[in-house]
Design an enzyme around this catalytic site. Structure first.
Site, PDB file in Angstrom:
ATOM      1  N   LYS A 173       0.830  -1.208   0.000  1.00 17.58           N
ATOM      2  CA  LYS A 173       0.000   0.000   0.000  1.00 17.58           C
ATOM      3  C   LYS A 173       0.867   1.261   0.000  1.00 17.58           C
ATOM      4  CE  LYS A 173      -1.890  -1.582   3.677  1.00 17.58           C
ATOM      5  NZ  LYS A 173      -2.718  -1.868   4.880  1.00 17.58           N
ATOM      6  N   THR A 207      -7.921   8.992   8.701  1.00 18.98           N
ATOM      7  CA  THR A 207      -7.584   7.727   8.045  1.00 18.98           C
ATOM      8  C   THR A 207      -7.501   6.568   9.038  1.00 18.98           C
ATOM      9  OG1 THR A 207      -5.230   8.302   8.252  1.00 18.98           O
ATOM     10  CG2 THR A 207      -6.337   8.882   6.186  1.00 18.98           C
ATOM     11  N   GLY A 209      -8.163   3.310  10.568  1.00 16.89           N
ATOM     12  CA  GLY A 209      -8.826   2.085  10.131  1.00 16.89           C
ATOM     13  C   GLY A 209      -8.799   1.833   8.639  1.00 16.89           C
TER      14      GLY A 209
END
Length: 260
Positions: A173, A207, A209
């Site tokens: 990510k 942001t 979670g």
């Protein structure tokens, strides 16, 4: 109805962990189940306490699920120690579980360390190989590989290293892409090839979670029969919609609006 199981820690503020997973599953119209591995005292400002569930009781929870309602997919989040990891691996492999998505939660959004070095070693050397997909962020990938990730090229190198060593697919990510701060591009390493999922970074500091939500959404999509690439694409689109809603709760990094 498809069934998805979350194996993770509890967040009493509702933004991450089991709570975020179940909200995501509800939004994807699957039947959500949960096995709790740890209780945390946390909110949008950080984690102030953690109480691990014993490996024996984690195993008992898992067996209660599998003896009754067998999941079509599993999302794994926070696993506090190697004993719990071993119990999870034993049950999932023993029951022949497919569609396992593991988010290697090594620390919280606020930076609190949540897994020991011993647990990280078990995770990397024994549990990853049982998974379909792992979803580390850049700091987690750096810790797992020992590499410094400073470019898209080094992202590819780290994802390939993790995937080849574990024999699973890797979604690295890009939310922590300091080298391109205006972007939030994710990299999928699957079947020895790379696929980039491009996105602009949204102007929203809330942001809390996001990692839990993304991995749960991928598990939901795999349960519905999507292949990995499509499951990741649909999950990333869903996550961006959750962030775009602009929910603003709490005094720190707030949670997402999961009804996106």
């Amino acid at each position: 109805m498809k069934k998805v199981l979350s194996i993770a820690g509890s967040d009493p503020s509702g933004g991450a962990g089991i709570q975020a997973d179940l909200k995501t599953m509800e939004a994807h119209e699957v039947y959500g189940m949960s096995v709790i591995t740890a209780l945390t005292a946390q909110n949008t400002m950080g984690v102030t306490g953690k109480l691990s569930v014993s490996a024996e009781f984690v195993r008992e929870q898992l067996l209660a699920v599998y003896d009754d309602i067998v999941p079509d997919a599993v999302k794994i989040g926070m696993l506090p120690d190697a004993e719990v990891m071993s119990a999870v691996k034993d049950v999932l492999t023993g029951r022949g579980q497919k569609n396992i998505v593991l988010d290697p939660v090594l620390s919280s959004t606020s930076g609190t360390k949540l897994s020991s070095d011993e647990a990280m070693s078990f995770l990397k050397n024994k549990l990853f190989s049982a998974c379909t997909l792992i979803t580390p962020n850049i700091p987690e990938a750096e810790r797992l590989t020992g590499c410094s990730i400073t470019s898209k090229e080094t992202m590819e190198e780290a994802a390939k290293m993790l995937g080849d060593e574990a024999g699973c697919s890797v979604l690295l990510k890009g939310g922590h892409m300091s080298f391109t701060p205006e972007r939030s591009d994710d990299l999928l390493y699957h079947d020895s090839s790379f696929t980039w999922f491009s996105a602009k970074r949204l102007d929203n500091p809330n942001t809390h979670g996001t990692g839990c939500t993304l991995s749960s959404a991928i598990a939901c999509n795999l349960a519905k029969g999507l292949d990995i690439k499509e499951a990741v694409k649909e999950a990333k689109d869903y996550l961006l919609r959750c962030i775009e809603k602009g929910l603003d709760l709490g005094k720190g990094r707030g949670p997402l609006e999961h009804r996106a």
